[in-house]
Write an enzyme that holds these catalytic residues in place. Sequence first.
Site, PDB file in Angstrom:
ATOM      1  N   TRP A  63      -0.891   5.848   2.723  1.00  0.00           N
ATOM      2  CA  TRP A  63       0.043   4.971   2.003  1.00  0.00           C
ATOM      3  C   TRP A  63      -0.195   5.044   0.510  1.00  0.00           C
ATOM      4  O   TRP A  63       0.754   4.990  -0.284  1.00  0.00           O
ATOM      5  CB  TRP A  63      -0.063   3.541   2.541  1.00  0.00           C
ATOM      6  CG  TRP A  63       0.370   3.484   3.968  1.00  0.00           C
ATOM      7  CD1 TRP A  63      -0.402   3.231   5.063  1.00  0.00           C
ATOM      8  CD2 TRP A  63       1.693   3.756   4.482  1.00  0.00           C
ATOM      9  NE1 TRP A  63       0.340   3.307   6.210  1.00  0.00           N
ATOM     10  CE2 TRP A  63       1.622   3.639   5.890  1.00  0.00           C
ATOM     11  CE3 TRP A  63       2.909   4.079   3.878  1.00  0.00           C
ATOM     12  CZ2 TRP A  63       2.742   3.835   6.709  1.00  0.00           C
ATOM     13  CZ3 TRP A  63       4.019   4.282   4.689  1.00  0.00           C
ATOM     14  CH2 TRP A  63       3.930   4.162   6.085  1.00  0.00           C
ATOM     15  N   ASP A 117      -0.480  -3.067  -2.662  1.00  0.00           N
ATOM     16  CA  ASP A 117       0.308  -3.031  -1.430  1.00  0.00           C
ATOM     17  C   ASP A 117      -0.515  -3.719  -0.349  1.00  0.00           C
ATOM     18  O   ASP A 117      -1.391  -3.115   0.260  1.00  0.00           O
ATOM     19  CB  ASP A 117       0.618  -1.584  -1.049  1.00  0.00           C
ATOM     20  CG  ASP A 117       1.313  -1.464   0.303  1.00  0.00           C
ATOM     21  OD1 ASP A 117       1.626  -2.505   0.921  1.00  0.00           O
ATOM     22  OD2 ASP A 117       1.536  -0.318   0.744  1.00  0.00           O
ATOM     23  N   LYS A 156       3.844  -6.657   9.785  1.00  0.00           N
ATOM     24  CA  LYS A 156       2.470  -6.650  10.277  1.00  0.00           C
ATOM     25  C   LYS A 156       1.943  -8.081  10.424  1.00  0.00           C
ATOM     26  O   LYS A 156       1.592  -8.502  11.514  1.00  0.00           O
ATOM     27  CB  LYS A 156       1.586  -5.815   9.345  1.00  0.00           C
ATOM     28  CG  LYS A 156       2.083  -4.373   9.217  1.00  0.00           C
ATOM     29  CD  LYS A 156       1.242  -3.544   8.273  1.00  0.00           C
ATOM     30  CE  LYS A 156       1.864  -2.185   8.004  1.00  0.00           C
ATOM     31  NZ  LYS A 156       1.962  -1.335   9.187  1.00  0.00           N
TER      32      LYS A 156
END
Length: 359
Positions: free
Chosen positions: A102, A171, A195
């Site tokens: 990511w 993030d 999530k």
Amino acid sequence: MTRRYNFCAGPAALPEPVLEQARDEMLDWHGAGLSIMEMSHRSPEIVGVAQRAEATLRDLMGIGDDYAVLFLQGGASTQFAAVPLNLLSEGGVADYVNTGQWSKKAIAEGKRFGNVNVAASSEDTRFTTIPARETWQLSASADYLHYTPNETIGGVEYFWVPETQAPLVVDMSSTILSRPVNVADYGVIYAGAQKNIGPAGLTLVIVRKDLLGKADARCPAMLDWKTAADNDSMYNTPPTYALYLAGLVFEWLKGQGGLDAMEVINRRKAEKLYAAIDGSAFYANPVELQSRSLMNIPFTLADANLDKAFLVESEAAGLLNLKGHRSVGGMRASIYNAVGEDAVDALIAFMQDFERRNG
């Protein structure tokens, strides 16, 4: 119907009480005679839902009035572009730390819009470590420093906040709401919902207000944080149902005792699973001890030829979505807030039984 244990990295498990309330309110929301999915985003009902969700989130996280809270679309991946478009000045530079897939995607997107300095990387360890802070090569006057506190694929997590003069941009998709954070440490926190917040389709951005209004002239209105803030996240039709569900999750978290209580539970779950892995010669976790994620726990079997059997049998036992990411292999258990301790206990029991039969 029997609910099974869901260890998916995302879209992930949601708290059952939230799903039950949403089920009960599906056709007739609070006597309105229609579903909340059918209501105008300009209606007092939806505006009220959004306001309550924001107020509850601010209370949970201790978000001050000097921060804007934005409920957006596009997932965290859209914010990979929004961050440089909102913060990277012409001729300026942005620092990034690369700790996994990511981070790499955020870096690649940042490079589309300006100068990116990769200040540190753990790619040489196959993303099983966090680079020591003293090794970081930061720019003298970066517009911001971006890092990913938790990498869902590799299962590495920061348990410290980097000290830097530049605004910190993070993030937090996979760790937000799993434990307390000091929001004031950060310039921008962004997170995909799927999530620990709610269903896919919603993205949360928490941005310090002095960082608004800096967007590049090329920045589309839909990616300009100031546009979103000025319009209370309703410049266009927001993902109203996902926002409603997120609000229910925030209320559920408060009912659990807040983020301090969730941290205790999450640490206990992770410690149990790591202990089972480390206490076995059959399973292994590749991540350095001090950087092991509390949310995403990858593990391998001593004999990779048994992977398929493990997945087939675990699914038959009601343990879903344990296959590791293709770039890592093996298994991965994502144990977000809504994954109960009973799920972790069931996984450990299965792992021990599988080892007895195949070790």
